[in-house]
Design a protein around this motif. Structure first.
Motif, PDB file in Angstrom:
ATOM      1  N   SER A   9       0.628  -1.309  -0.097  1.00 38.91           N
ATOM      2  CA  SER A   9      -0.034  -0.123   0.173  1.00 38.91           C
ATOM      3  C   SER A   9       0.912   1.397  -0.134  1.00 38.91           C
ATOM      4  N   TYR A  10       0.341   2.246  -0.987  1.00 38.82           N
ATOM      5  CA  TYR A  10       1.074   3.697  -0.838  1.00 38.82           C
ATOM      6  C   TYR A  10       0.029   4.697  -0.213  1.00 38.82           C
ATOM      7  N   GLY A  11       0.369   5.724   0.014  1.00 34.68           N
ATOM      8  CA  GLY A  11      -0.502   7.013   0.237  1.00 34.68           C
ATOM      9  C   GLY A  11      -1.168   6.901   1.748  1.00 34.68           C
ATOM     10  N   CYS A  12      -2.543   7.102   1.687  1.00 36.25           N
ATOM     11  CA  CYS A  12      -3.151   7.276   2.917  1.00 36.25           C
ATOM     12  C   CYS A  12      -3.551   6.321   3.794  1.00 36.25           C
ATOM     13  N   GLN A  13      -4.214   6.802   4.875  1.00 37.27           N
ATOM     14  CA  GLN A  13      -4.631   5.725   5.861  1.00 37.27           C
ATOM     15  C   GLN A  13      -5.822   4.981   5.169  1.00 37.27           C
ATOM     16  N   MET A  14      -6.658   5.439   4.551  1.00 39.23           N
ATOM     17  CA  MET A  14      -7.748   4.959   3.739  1.00 39.23           C
ATOM     18  C   MET A  14      -7.266   3.887   2.985  1.00 39.23           C
ATOM     19  N   ASN A  15      -5.998   3.898   2.273  1.00 39.57           N
ATOM     20  CA  ASN A  15      -5.206   2.878   1.595  1.00 39.57           C
ATOM     21  C   ASN A  15      -4.904   1.797   2.578  1.00 39.57           C
ATOM     22  N   VAL A  16      -4.457   1.963   3.828  1.00 38.06           N
ATOM     23  CA  VAL A  16      -4.359   1.162   4.711  1.00 38.06           C
ATOM     24  C   VAL A  16      -5.388   0.267   4.927  1.00 38.06           C
ATOM     25  N   ASN A  46      -1.494  -1.186  -4.122  1.00 37.72           N
ATOM     26  CA  ASN A  46      -2.759  -0.389  -3.725  1.00 37.72           C
ATOM     27  C   ASN A  46      -2.074   0.989  -3.564  1.00 37.72           C
ATOM     28  N   THR A  47      -2.286   1.808  -4.625  1.00 33.65           N
ATOM     29  CA  THR A  47      -1.654   2.842  -5.205  1.00 33.65           C
ATOM     30  C   THR A  47      -2.268   4.425  -4.721  1.00 33.65           C
ATOM     31  N   CYS A  48      -1.421   5.379  -4.672  1.00 36.03           N
ATOM     32  CA  CYS A  48      -1.666   6.713  -4.544  1.00 36.03           C
ATOM     33  C   CYS A  48      -1.715   7.699  -5.577  1.00 36.03           C
ATOM     34  N   HIS A  49      -2.644   8.451  -5.738  1.00 41.44           N
ATOM     35  CA  HIS A  49      -2.379   9.525  -7.069  1.00 41.44           C
ATOM     36  C   HIS A  49      -2.213  10.917  -6.650  1.00 41.44           C
ATOM     37  N   ILE A  50      -2.146  11.255  -5.410  1.00 39.70           N
ATOM     38  CA  ILE A  50      -2.443  12.541  -4.792  1.00 39.70           C
ATOM     39  C   ILE A  50      -1.118  13.510  -5.147  1.00 39.70           C
ATOM     40  N   ARG A  51       0.143  13.024  -5.346  1.00 41.74           N
ATOM     41  CA  ARG A  51       1.213  13.739  -6.026  1.00 41.74           C
ATOM     42  C   ARG A  51       1.755  13.044  -7.163  1.00 41.74           C
ATOM     43  N   GLY A  82      -6.251   0.770  -6.190  1.00 39.80           N
ATOM     44  CA  GLY A  82      -6.030   2.108  -5.483  1.00 39.80           C
ATOM     45  C   GLY A  82      -6.255   3.142  -6.496  1.00 39.80           C
ATOM     46  N   CYS A  83      -5.948   4.464  -6.033  1.00 41.73           N
ATOM     47  CA  CYS A  83      -6.242   5.504  -6.815  1.00 41.73           C
ATOM     48  C   CYS A  83      -5.550   6.024  -8.141  1.00 41.73           C
ATOM     49  N   VAL A  84      -4.311   5.253  -8.450  1.00 41.77           N
ATOM     50  CA  VAL A  84      -3.809   5.396  -9.830  1.00 41.77           C
ATOM     51  C   VAL A  84      -4.662   4.482 -10.546  1.00 41.77           C
ATOM     52  N   CYS A 168      -6.927  19.142  -6.053  1.00 39.87           N
ATOM     53  CA  CYS A 168      -6.934  17.725  -5.615  1.00 39.87           C
ATOM     54  C   CYS A 168      -7.640  16.482  -6.464  1.00 39.87           C
ATOM     55  N   VAL A 169      -7.073  15.528  -6.543  1.00 39.55           N
ATOM     56  CA  VAL A 169      -7.443  14.452  -7.285  1.00 39.55           C
ATOM     57  C   VAL A 169      -8.584  13.614  -6.730  1.00 39.55           C
ATOM     58  N   VAL A 170      -8.863  13.697  -5.457  1.00 38.10           N
ATOM     59  CA  VAL A 170      -9.692  12.998  -4.639  1.00 38.10           C
ATOM     60  C   VAL A 170     -11.034  13.070  -5.297  1.00 38.10           C
ATOM     61  N   PRO A 171     -11.714  13.982  -5.391  1.00 38.85           N
ATOM     62  CA  PRO A 171     -13.102  13.836  -6.014  1.00 38.85           C
ATOM     63  C   PRO A 171     -13.117  13.024  -7.321  1.00 38.85           C
ATOM     64  N   THR A 173     -10.940  10.563  -8.064  1.00 38.08           N
ATOM     65  CA  THR A 173     -10.445   9.072  -7.851  1.00 38.08           C
ATOM     66  C   THR A 173     -11.278   8.337  -6.967  1.00 38.08           C
ATOM     67  N   ARG A 174     -11.855   9.235  -5.957  1.00 40.82           N
ATOM     68  CA  ARG A 174     -12.704   8.331  -4.680  1.00 40.82           C
ATOM     69  C   ARG A 174     -14.187   8.809  -4.987  1.00 40.82           C
ATOM     70  N   GLY A 175     -14.501   9.565  -6.107  1.00 46.25           N
ATOM     71  CA  GLY A 175     -15.861   9.950  -6.217  1.00 46.25           C
ATOM     72  C   GLY A 175     -16.672  10.801  -5.345  1.00 46.25           C
ATOM     73  N   GLY A 204     -12.179   8.869   6.613  1.00 39.82           N
ATOM     74  CA  GLY A 204     -12.932   9.635   5.588  1.00 39.82           C
ATOM     75  C   GLY A 204     -12.047  10.753   4.846  1.00 39.82           C
ATOM     76  N   GLN A 205     -12.285  10.811   3.537  1.00 37.00           N
ATOM     77  CA  GLN A 205     -11.507  12.081   2.775  1.00 37.00           C
ATOM     78  C   GLN A 205     -12.201  13.473   3.226  1.00 37.00           C
ATOM     79  N   ASN A 206     -13.256  13.116   3.973  1.00 34.40           N
ATOM     80  CA  ASN A 206     -13.812  14.383   4.397  1.00 34.40           C
ATOM     81  C   ASN A 206     -14.684  13.961   5.532  1.00 34.40           C
TER      82      ASN A 206
HETATM   83 FE1  SF4 Z   1      -5.485   8.589  -0.307  1.00 36.32          FE
HETATM   84 FE2  SF4 Z   1      -5.988  10.551  -2.099  1.00 36.32          FE
HETATM   85 FE3  SF4 Z   1      -3.664   8.969  -2.160  1.00 36.32          FE
HETATM   86 FE4  SF4 Z   1      -6.110   8.008  -3.033  1.00 36.32          FE
HETATM   87  S1  SF4 Z   1      -5.083   9.755  -3.816  1.00 36.32           S
HETATM   88  S2  SF4 Z   1      -4.665   6.935  -1.806  1.00 36.32           S
HETATM   89  S3  SF4 Z   1      -7.396   8.897  -1.478  1.00 36.32           S
HETATM   90  S4  SF4 Z   1      -4.211  10.257  -0.385  1.00 36.32           S
END
Ligand code: SF4
Ligand code: 5AD
Length: 455
Positions: A9-16, A46-51, A82-84, A168-171, A173-175, A204-206
């Motif tokens: 897993s990469y990225g945030c706690q939600m990915n964990v 389990n990927t992350c797309h945030i940056r 994940g988000c990628v 931000c990509v979250v809206p 990638t996560r809808g 939660g992202q929010n």
């Molecule tokens: Fe988490 Fe956002 Fe990265 Fe997706 S893009 S893993 S929601 S930090």
């Protein structure tokens, strides 16, 4: 022979959290979950797309995995989650043909079918946002799996985001924002606690926009949910992350005052201190609103510590704008913080702006900001020396005869292992602060045993 799966897993706690749910699902499919890619029959990234940096890690990892084989000698099945996966879909297979399947965060319950398709050589890609609730279709963890994960756990209560901050990509990638029903969350929390979990972090992202169905035709706020969970007797601590300042409702502030199980630590990102930048970021509040909000929260809970996220070098950010970020950091004072150089993300409004800030300027600003934040963190840790803090013991320390636990403020605390045990909350006299850690000794007679140990 039992098949082996490895999830990275990469990225945030939600990915964990998602990784634990996927592991539970794979276990139900007969896989053993292993700790390394070597010899695994299935590797799931389990990927992350945030940056940009986070997203690029996937491709270097995939390059390393190209010749991977399972213990039986068969080629390892490689999946990207994940988000990628959500953001790039089929493009991933085009760029790295070794990938066997791609699965977005809303389709994890379809993992077994995707694996079957991949085994048949179909290279399936599933980045749908299905109508059904994936959480209802994912396998539950076994008691053993929960216990093995330790005394703290994550629990996703809300996913997605409707805020559309310009960076931000979250809206995408996560809808859109979706809240899980209260009953479902309470049942999951009870299962965790039953298996020995003492602290739950609601994700939660929010997260503070949570508004799950309350089972009586209405909706529960995050404060209502915290209240419900606090009723689970053996659950000792509740946290939540990540919050948006505009959703910090009166009842949630009051919960920080009234609910002893809610930890006095709040991750409340402001991102920037300049009103011009905040507006351009579409944050929908001014710097002064944030400062006033913090004052209100601190009035309700004076010992509350704050953490935040900051972005430097957002398009158009001037020196004066950046100084405003430094100023708000000085004014608020953070116990911990995360700060980043702005990274243009494909498909987001700010990425297309022509007034991008030069890399060297971003780097210089980040360095100055991080030096200030680090000073504040050190000051906060030092100010804990001489205090008596309740510590939840999580595991054996690196050194023989030592426990490591967490303070209410999430600092790792090292104590001699002569008091308490894993899962206990002990009162600790803090005697030293080094790096990010605190050291101290447990006060005799103050251990509050966990139910599992007391029983
Ligand atoms: Fe988490 Fe956002 Fe990265 Fe997706 S893009 S893993 S929601 S930090
Ligand atoms: N560039 C840099 N940092 C970002 N974040 C989100 N998007 C970007 C981006 N495009 C940061 C924000 C957010 C944290 C999770 O990541 O500070 O709060």
């Amino acid at each position: 022979m039992e098949k082996r799966a490895f999830i990275k897993s990469y990225g945030c706690q939600m990915n964990v959290y998602d990784a634990t749910r996927m592991a539970d699902q794979l276990r139900a499919e007969g896989y053993a979950i292993v700790e390394e890619a070597e010899g695994a029959d299935l590797v799931l990234l389990n990927t992350c797309h945030i940056r940009e940096k986070a997203a690029e890690k996937v491709y270097s990892e995939l390059g390393r995995l190209k010749n991977a084989r399972g213990a039986s000698g068969e080629r390892t099945l490689i999946g990207v989650a994940g988000c990628v996966a959500q953001a790039e879909g089929e493009e991933i297979i085009r760029r790295q043909p070794r990938v066997d399947f791609v699965v977005g965060p809303q389709a994890y319950h379809r993992l077994p079918a995707l694996i079957k398709g991949a085994e048949a050589g179909q290279k399936p890609v599933d980045t749908d946002f299905p109508a059904e609730d994936k959480f209802n279709h994912l396998a539950q963890p076994t008691r053993r799996a929960i216990t093995a994960r330790g005394v703290t756990a994550f629990l996703t209560v809300q996913e997605g985001c409707d805020k559309f901050c310009a960076f931000c990509v979250v809206p995408y990638t996560r809808g859109a924002e979706v809240s899980r029903p209260v009953a479902e969350i309470v049942a999951e929390a009870e299962r965790l606690v039953e298996a020995g979990v003492r602290e739950i972090t609601l994700l939660g992202q929010n997260v503070n926009a949570y508004h799950g169905a309350d089972g009586r035709g209405g909706h529960a706020s995050l404060a209502d949910l915290v209240g419900r969970l606090a009723g689970i007797e053996a659950l000792a601590r509740i946290r939540f992350t990540t919050s948006h300042p505009n959703d910090m409702g009166e009842d949630l502030i009051a919960a920080h005052r009234d609910e002893a199980k809610l930890m006095p630590y709040l991750h409340l990102p402001v991102q920037a201190g300049s009103d011009t930048v905040l507006k351009a970021m579409n944050r929908k509040h001014r710097a002064a609103d944030y400062v006033a909000l913090i004052a209100k929260i601190r009035a309700a809970r004076p010992d509350l510590a704050l953490s935040g996220d900051f972005i430097v070098g957002f398009p158009g950010e001037t020196d004066a704008d950046f100084e405003a970020t430094m100023a708000i950091v000085r004014e608020v004072g953070y116990a911990a913080a995360y700060s980043f150089k702005y990274s243009p993300r494909p498909g987001t409004p700010a990425a297309g702006r022509e007034d991008q800030v030069e890399e060297a300027v971003k780097a210089e600003r980040l360095q100055r900001l991080q030096a200030l934040l680090l000073d504040q963190q050190r000051d906060f840790n030092r100010a804990c020396v001489g205090r008596r803090l309740p510590v939840l013991i999580e595991k054996a320390g690196r050194r023989e005869g030592q426990w490591v636990g967490r303070s209410p403020y999430l600092q790792p605390v090292h104590i001699p292992a002569d008091a308490g045990g894993i899962g206990d909350i002990v009162e600790v006299d803090i005697s030293a602060a080094e790096g990010n850690s605190l050291f101290g000794t447990a006060v005799e007679g103050h251990a509050r045993p966990s139910r599992s140990r007391a029983a």
